[in-house]
Write a protein that holds these residues in place. Structure first.
Motif, PDB file in Angstrom:
ATOM      1  N   ALA A   1      42.304  36.953  40.491  1.00 55.12           N
ATOM      2  CA  ALA A   1      42.561  38.334  40.913  1.00 55.12           C
ATOM      3  C   ALA A   1      42.919  39.223  39.728  1.00 55.12           C
ATOM      4  CB  ALA A   1      43.672  38.365  41.962  1.00 55.12           C
ATOM      5  N   VAL A   2      43.800  38.736  38.848  1.00 50.83           N
ATOM      6  CA  VAL A   2      44.221  39.571  37.731  1.00 50.83           C
ATOM      7  C   VAL A   2      43.112  39.697  36.685  1.00 50.83           C
ATOM      8  CG1 VAL A   2      45.298  37.835  36.217  1.00 50.83           C
ATOM      9  CG2 VAL A   2      46.247  40.136  36.349  1.00 50.83           C
ATOM     10  N   VAL A   3      42.245  38.698  36.590  1.00 50.21           N
ATOM     11  CA  VAL A   3      41.095  38.812  35.691  1.00 50.21           C
ATOM     12  C   VAL A   3      40.174  39.943  36.159  1.00 50.21           C
ATOM     13  CG1 VAL A   3      38.996  37.664  34.905  1.00 50.21           C
ATOM     14  CG2 VAL A   3      41.158  36.431  34.884  1.00 50.21           C
TER      15      VAL A   3
ATOM     16  N   PRO B   1      42.847  52.285  41.786  1.00 55.16           N
ATOM     17  CA  PRO B   1      43.372  52.699  43.099  1.00 55.16           C
ATOM     18  C   PRO B   1      43.840  51.506  43.928  1.00 55.16           C
ATOM     19  CG  PRO B   1      41.236  53.699  42.654  1.00 55.16           C
ATOM     20  CD  PRO B   1      41.441  52.661  41.605  1.00 55.16           C
ATOM     21  N   GLU B   2      44.796  51.764  44.799  1.00 51.84           N
ATOM     22  CA  GLU B   2      45.307  50.730  45.693  1.00 51.84           C
ATOM     23  C   GLU B   2      44.189  50.101  46.514  1.00 51.84           C
ATOM     24  OE1 GLU B   2      48.285  48.492  47.960  1.00 51.84           O
ATOM     25  OE2 GLU B   2      48.281  49.481  46.001  1.00 51.84           O
ATOM     26  N   SER B   3      43.206  50.891  46.902  1.00 49.69           N
ATOM     27  CA  SER B   3      42.111  50.360  47.719  1.00 49.69           C
ATOM     28  C   SER B   3      41.344  49.266  46.979  1.00 49.69           C
ATOM     29  CB  SER B   3      41.152  51.481  48.122  1.00 49.69           C
ATOM     30  OG  SER B   3      40.586  52.113  46.982  1.00 49.69           O
ATOM     31  N   VAL B   4      41.230  49.395  45.653  1.00 43.22           N
ATOM     32  CA  VAL B   4      40.537  48.383  44.868  1.00 43.22           C
ATOM     33  C   VAL B   4      41.381  47.115  44.784  1.00 43.22           C
ATOM     34  CG1 VAL B   4      39.607  47.812  42.593  1.00 43.22           C
ATOM     35  CG2 VAL B   4      39.225  50.085  43.558  1.00 43.22           C
ATOM     36  N   LEU B   5      42.683  47.275  44.645  1.00 39.36           N
ATOM     37  CA  LEU B   5      43.562  46.107  44.629  1.00 39.36           C
ATOM     38  C   LEU B   5      43.442  45.325  45.936  1.00 39.36           C
ATOM     39  CD1 LEU B   5      46.852  47.568  43.064  1.00 39.36           C
ATOM     40  CD2 LEU B   5      44.805  46.710  41.920  1.00 39.36           C
TER      41      LEU B   5
ATOM     42  N   ASP C   1      41.457  40.867  49.386  1.00 42.04           N
ATOM     43  CA  ASP C   1      40.883  40.511  50.684  1.00 42.04           C
ATOM     44  C   ASP C   1      39.429  40.054  50.613  1.00 42.04           C
ATOM     45  OD1 ASP C   1      43.277  41.100  51.857  1.00 42.04           O
ATOM     46  OD2 ASP C   1      42.697  43.089  52.575  1.00 42.04           O
ATOM     47  N   GLU C   2      38.665  40.626  49.676  1.00 41.91           N
ATOM     48  CA  GLU C   2      37.246  40.322  49.632  1.00 41.91           C
ATOM     49  C   GLU C   2      36.877  39.231  48.621  1.00 41.91           C
ATOM     50  OE1 GLU C   2      35.250  41.615  51.827  1.00 41.91           O
ATOM     51  OE2 GLU C   2      36.866  42.863  52.640  1.00 41.91           O
ATOM     52  N   VAL C   3      37.763  38.982  47.670  1.00 43.68           N
ATOM     53  CA  VAL C   3      37.435  37.997  46.634  1.00 43.68           C
ATOM     54  C   VAL C   3      38.471  36.879  46.562  1.00 43.68           C
ATOM     55  CG1 VAL C   3      36.959  37.629  44.185  1.00 43.68           C
ATOM     56  CG2 VAL C   3      36.263  39.780  45.281  1.00 43.68           C
ATOM     57  N   TYR C   4      39.736  37.241  46.351  1.00 49.04           N
ATOM     58  CA  TYR C   4      40.736  36.218  46.050  1.00 49.04           C
ATOM     59  C   TYR C   4      41.005  35.280  47.230  1.00 49.04           C
ATOM     60  CZ  TYR C   4      44.792  34.143  43.768  1.00 49.04           C
ATOM     61  OH  TYR C   4      45.668  33.262  43.193  1.00 49.04           O
ATOM     62  N   LEU C   5      41.349  35.835  48.367  1.00 47.16           N
ATOM     63  CA  LEU C   5      41.673  34.972  49.505  1.00 47.16           C
ATOM     64  C   LEU C   5      40.469  34.156  49.977  1.00 47.16           C
ATOM     65  CD1 LEU C   5      44.148  37.196  51.561  1.00 47.16           C
ATOM     66  CD2 LEU C   5      44.630  35.504  49.787  1.00 47.16           C
ATOM     67  N   PRO C   6      39.255  34.734  50.037  1.00 49.60           N
ATOM     68  CA  PRO C   6      38.091  33.899  50.362  1.00 49.60           C
ATOM     69  C   PRO C   6      37.866  32.782  49.341  1.00 49.60           C
ATOM     70  CG  PRO C   6      37.569  36.196  50.742  1.00 49.60           C
ATOM     71  CD  PRO C   6      38.899  36.169  50.043  1.00 49.60           C
ATOM     72  N   LEU C   7      38.144  33.067  48.053  1.00 50.94           N
ATOM     73  CA  LEU C   7      38.010  32.031  47.032  1.00 50.94           C
ATOM     74  C   LEU C   7      38.985  30.886  47.301  1.00 50.94           C
ATOM     75  CD1 LEU C   7      36.984  30.953  44.287  1.00 50.94           C
ATOM     76  CD2 LEU C   7      38.744  32.376  43.200  1.00 50.94           C
ATOM     77  N   ILE C   8      40.219  31.233  47.641  1.00 47.11           N
ATOM     78  CA  ILE C   8      41.227  30.205  47.936  1.00 47.11           C
ATOM     79  C   ILE C   8      40.789  29.362  49.132  1.00 47.11           C
ATOM     80  CG2 ILE C   8      43.623  29.798  48.617  1.00 47.11           C
ATOM     81  CD1 ILE C   8      43.237  30.852  45.751  1.00 47.11           C
ATOM     82  N   ARG C   9      40.334  30.013  50.178  1.00 46.78           N
ATOM     83  CA  ARG C   9      39.877  29.280  51.365  1.00 46.78           C
ATOM     84  C   ARG C   9      38.706  28.379  51.023  1.00 46.78           C
ATOM     85  NH1 ARG C   9      40.042  34.691  53.785  1.00 46.78           N
ATOM     86  NH2 ARG C   9      41.974  34.950  54.974  1.00 46.78           N
ATOM     87  N   GLY C  10      37.803  28.885  50.202  1.00 49.20           N
ATOM     88  CA  GLY C  10      36.613  28.123  49.840  1.00 49.20           C
ATOM     89  C   GLY C  10      36.933  26.859  49.078  1.00 49.20           C
ATOM     90  N   ARG C  11      37.996  26.902  48.272  1.00 45.14           N
ATOM     91  CA  ARG C  11      38.374  25.685  47.545  1.00 45.14           C
ATOM     92  C   ARG C  11      38.759  24.578  48.519  1.00 45.14           C
ATOM     93  NH1 ARG C  11      37.246  25.252  42.158  1.00 45.14           N
ATOM     94  NH2 ARG C  11      39.023  23.852  41.931  1.00 45.14           N
ATOM     95  N   GLY C  12      39.421  24.947  49.610  1.00 43.22           N
ATOM     96  CA  GLY C  12      39.788  23.954  50.609  1.00 43.22           C
ATOM     97  C   GLY C  12      38.578  23.385  51.316  1.00 43.22           C
TER      98      GLY C  12
END
Length: 206
Positions: free
Chosen positions: A156-158, A173-177, A182-193
């Protein structure tokens, strides 16, 4: 009576403070060993005995500037923790210290060890901080153990750094954060599982 000669840790701290002040004023391109020596009231030899190059001194000085590193959030939610970390990093990269950091990243890019030290010291949080946040989420059952990898933890920070470095954004902007989370980090975490031996286990990331 002559002033007591500074030695050891006392002199080292004086040099670091002087270098940090110079770095804040002139950035990495304008940083010189002569300037630091004058400000610290010492000579260049004393500096070179501790830091072999201007880049090494600059990274150490930035670490001094960024001593108040990113706070470790503990909201009880991975999503909220990650957003808080990104907000803090966004404020940092948008500040004058962020300008210093960008100059340093460009200046020490050819020295991998210094670059690693700089990234770990930056207020956007090194891999240890992100792994701690992610480790807490694993312990709560929010994330699979397979997600505990430095490249995954810091994804996410990268992406946020990319907004500043390659796109030249003055502030994200906050919307990008939220989109990064929601669109990259959390799906990535789920995908690892889903890829690991615990894929049958349900994980919930709210």
């Amino acid at each position: 009576m002559a002033a007591e000669r500074r030695r050891g840790a006392v002199l080292e701290l004086a040099i670091l403070r002087a270098a940090a002040e110079e770095l804040a004023e002139v950035g990495f391109p304008g940083l010189t060993m002569d300037g630091v020596a004058r400000r610290a009231g010492t000579n260049k030899n004393a500096i070179y005995r501790r830091w072999p190059s201007r880049a090494a001194l600059a990274v150490a000085a930035y670490r001094q500037l960024a001593a108040d590193s990113a706070e470790l959030p503990d909201t009880g939610s991975l999503r909220a923790d990650v957003l808080e970390l990104l907000r803090g990093a966004n404020r940092h990269w948008s500040s004058p210290l962020g300008d210093v950091l960008r100059g340093l990243l460009a200046g020490v890019g050819g020295e991998p060890e210094l670059l690693r030290e700089l990234q770990e010291a930056s207020n956007d949080g090194g891999s240890a901080l992100w792994l701690t946040v992610l480790g807490r989420a694993v312990a709560r059952g929010e994330a699979p153990p397979e997600a505990l990898h430095p490249r995954v933890a810091t994804a996410a920070v990268v992406l946020l750094r990319n907004e500043f470095i390659t796109r030249g954004a003055p502030n994200v902007p906050e919307s990008v954060l939220v989109e990064i989370v929601d669109e990259v980090y959390l799906p990535l975490i789920r995908g690892r599982g889903a890829r690991g031996p615990t894929s049958a286990r349900s994980t919930s990331i709210e």
